[in-house]
Design a protein around this motif. Structure first.
Motif, PDB file in Angstrom:
ATOM      1  N   THR A   7      47.231  88.135  66.470  1.00 62.41           N
ATOM      2  CA  THR A   7      48.123  88.976  67.221  1.00 62.41           C
ATOM      3  C   THR A   7      47.505  90.297  67.676  1.00 62.41           C
ATOM      4  O   THR A   7      47.495  91.152  66.624  1.00 62.41           O
ATOM      5  CB  THR A   7      49.771  88.961  66.735  1.00 62.41           C
ATOM      6  OG1 THR A   7      50.191  87.833  66.336  1.00 62.41           O
ATOM      7  CG2 THR A   7      50.546  89.915  67.812  1.00 62.41           C
ATOM      8  N   CYS A  21      46.611  89.979  79.927  1.00 66.93           N
ATOM      9  CA  CYS A  21      46.656  89.634  78.559  1.00 66.93           C
ATOM     10  C   CYS A  21      47.223  88.308  78.287  1.00 66.93           C
ATOM     11  O   CYS A  21      46.771  87.590  77.473  1.00 66.93           O
ATOM     12  CB  CYS A  21      47.400  90.677  78.035  1.00 66.93           C
ATOM     13  SG  CYS A  21      47.817  90.945  76.142  1.00 66.93           S
ATOM     14  N   TYR A  22      48.294  87.939  79.195  1.00 61.19           N
ATOM     15  CA  TYR A  22      48.653  86.637  78.838  1.00 61.19           C
ATOM     16  C   TYR A  22      47.768  85.491  79.373  1.00 61.19           C
ATOM     17  O   TYR A  22      47.785  84.445  78.915  1.00 61.19           O
ATOM     18  CB  TYR A  22      50.096  86.190  79.813  1.00 61.19           C
ATOM     19  CG  TYR A  22      51.082  87.195  79.184  1.00 61.19           C
ATOM     20  CD1 TYR A  22      51.260  87.504  77.851  1.00 61.19           C
ATOM     21  CD2 TYR A  22      52.307  87.559  79.790  1.00 61.19           C
ATOM     22  CE1 TYR A  22      52.302  88.429  77.276  1.00 61.19           C
ATOM     23  CE2 TYR A  22      53.353  88.272  79.337  1.00 61.19           C
ATOM     24  CZ  TYR A  22      53.350  88.573  77.904  1.00 61.19           C
ATOM     25  OH  TYR A  22      54.289  89.214  77.383  1.00 61.19           O
ATOM     26  N   GLN A  66      45.526  84.805  76.601  1.00 59.66           N
ATOM     27  CA  GLN A  66      46.415  84.113  75.503  1.00 59.66           C
ATOM     28  C   GLN A  66      46.317  82.758  75.736  1.00 59.66           C
ATOM     29  O   GLN A  66      46.050  81.847  74.757  1.00 59.66           O
ATOM     30  CB  GLN A  66      47.717  84.570  75.513  1.00 59.66           C
ATOM     31  CG  GLN A  66      48.601  83.918  74.513  1.00 59.66           C
ATOM     32  CD  GLN A  66      50.067  84.530  74.615  1.00 59.66           C
ATOM     33  OE1 GLN A  66      50.659  85.162  74.032  1.00 59.66           O
ATOM     34  NE2 GLN A  66      50.873  83.928  75.606  1.00 59.66           N
ATOM     35  N   LEU A 108      45.587  82.879  69.534  1.00 58.90           N
ATOM     36  CA  LEU A 108      45.720  84.232  70.255  1.00 58.90           C
ATOM     37  C   LEU A 108      47.027  84.370  70.582  1.00 58.90           C
ATOM     38  O   LEU A 108      47.572  83.618  71.515  1.00 58.90           O
ATOM     39  CB  LEU A 108      44.537  84.699  71.099  1.00 58.90           C
ATOM     40  CG  LEU A 108      44.759  86.157  71.366  1.00 58.90           C
ATOM     41  CD1 LEU A 108      43.352  86.614  71.567  1.00 58.90           C
ATOM     42  CD2 LEU A 108      45.565  86.408  72.805  1.00 58.90           C
ATOM     43  N   THR A 109      47.834  85.426  70.055  1.00 62.13           N
ATOM     44  CA  THR A 109      49.119  86.031  70.812  1.00 62.13           C
ATOM     45  C   THR A 109      48.865  87.170  71.510  1.00 62.13           C
ATOM     46  O   THR A 109      48.541  88.290  70.718  1.00 62.13           O
ATOM     47  CB  THR A 109      50.290  85.881  69.604  1.00 62.13           C
ATOM     48  OG1 THR A 109      50.389  84.577  69.180  1.00 62.13           O
ATOM     49  CG2 THR A 109      51.287  86.169  70.460  1.00 62.13           C
ATOM     50  N   CYS A 110      49.191  87.296  72.470  1.00 58.47           N
ATOM     51  CA  CYS A 110      49.290  88.753  73.149  1.00 58.47           C
ATOM     52  C   CYS A 110      50.748  89.394  73.212  1.00 58.47           C
ATOM     53  O   CYS A 110      51.557  88.679  73.630  1.00 58.47           O
ATOM     54  CB  CYS A 110      49.032  88.756  74.707  1.00 58.47           C
ATOM     55  SG  CYS A 110      49.465  90.143  75.672  1.00 58.47           S
ATOM     56  N   MET A 150      41.939  91.720  75.269  1.00 56.07           N
ATOM     57  CA  MET A 150      42.097  90.624  74.001  1.00 56.07           C
ATOM     58  C   MET A 150      40.715  90.301  73.739  1.00 56.07           C
ATOM     59  O   MET A 150      40.225  89.972  72.500  1.00 56.07           O
ATOM     60  CB  MET A 150      42.879  89.552  74.693  1.00 56.07           C
ATOM     61  CG  MET A 150      44.282  90.158  75.316  1.00 56.07           C
ATOM     62  SD  MET A 150      45.514  90.725  73.749  1.00 56.07           S
ATOM     63  CE  MET A 150      45.246  92.468  74.011  1.00 56.07           C
TER      64      MET A 150
END
Length: 330
Positions: A27, A47-48, A51, A57-59, A297
């Protein structure tokens, strides 16, 4: 300059990094200055997007609802306590954020900055910066103005937070370029005739990234200074609220059309492009916030994977005026 997290930071903190290296979930937090800001919405979207592309991966996009320095610091402290795997933060108050980020270093959490950086003396608290060369925003805004007013004139500068390093760098870039000389450390000294330019006494205007404050400040300055040559804003906040901005600028469109008054503003959000197409501004210097959020990210992942990362990484600018407004955005 390339930087790699040093062994001193990693000592005794291998477990979260080892998990990420094995491809397990991670994260990363993307912390804007405010979540009611359309500029930062684009960084969130980037960011998403990252993801979606990176398995596990978590934004976590989280920041103050409004531009509140203390709330942003508290959010970062909470993220450190929570134990996120990495933090990308756009500091509203660079010195205060540096104090908070010492906790991330102690916890072995990698930190990068985006949009706005820490002060030079605190940059060891983050691995790198991704975003705009902020000084170049001011340089290009000033060049747009100088093309319309080669002999100079009177100017009002409008900025964001007084302690925001990015806006201070933009002010210095603008002042240095208008003056044709170095006006000192950011935000630079007020212009008093250098290069033919003089700042009026009521400015610079501090907005704290509040769109209502920004447009009201511009309206008041233009009304009180009917012969003002240049209104230069270091942030899009001046133009966020379309109806309010149009009402403030419309009475001065004739002066802008005649080349007597120039309004130039940072960023190229959709409403800004339309306002400029309609002749209610004369120049924009746009950043690329989507790329900031997207790259943040991947950069954090590279750091926790033990890879070297370049510092800084600039995402580029789009320079627009009335003549190229339809094609200027990359």
């Amino acid at each position: 300059m390339k930087r790699l997290l040093g062994a001193t930071i990693l000592t005794g903190l291998l477990s979260p990094f080892a998990a990420m290296a094995d491809g397990h979930s991670m994260t990363f937090a993307l912390v804007p200055k405010a979540m009611n800001n359309p500029f930062f919405d684009l960084a969130r979207d980037g960011c998403y997007k990252a993801q979606e592309e990176v398995d596990g991966l978590t934004c976590e996009y989280i920041g103050p609802g409004e531009h509140t320095e203390l709330e942003q610091i508290q959010i970062v402290q909470d993220l450190i306590t929570k134990g996120v795997d990495g933090i990308a933060v756009a500091p509203s108050n660079a010195p205060a954020m540096a104090k908070a980020l010492k906790g991330a270093a102690d916890a072995g959490i990698p930190v990068i900055t985006w949009d706005s950086d820490l002060l030079p003396e605190d940059k060891d608290l983050r691995t790198m910066f991704v975003g705009t060369n902020n000084g170049d925003i001011g340089v290009n805004l000033a060049k747009l103005a100088m093309a319309r007013h080669p002999d100079g004139g009177t100017v009002c500068l409008q900025t964001g937070g007084a302690a925001a390093a990015n806006h201070n760098e933009r002010l210095k870039g603008a002042r240095d370029t208008l003056a044709g000389m170095d006006m000192g450390t950011p935000p630079g000294k007020a212009l008093s005739g250098e290069g033919g330019w003089t700042e009026i006494s009521a400015c610079p205007l501090i907005t704290n990234d509040d769109g209502n404050v920004a447009v009201q400040g511009m309206s008041d300055i233009l009304a009180a200074n009917p012969d003002l040559t240049l209104f230069l804003s270091t942030g899009a906040f001046t133009m966020w609220f379309d109806n309010a901005y149009r009402q403030a600028a419309e009475p001065y469109k004739e002066r802008m059309d005649a080349g007597e008054l120039t309004i130039v503003v940072a960023d190229t959000l959709d409403m800004q492009l339309e306002q400029t197409k309609d002749g209610l501004a004369n120049g924009l210097v746009g950043q690329r916030p989507f790329e900031m959020g997207y790259k943040a990210m991947y950069i954090l992942k590279d750091i926790v994977d033990g890879k070297t990362v370049e510092d800084p990484q600039y995402t580029g600018l789009d320079v627009c005026d009335n003549s190229n407004i339809d094609t200027c955005v990359n």
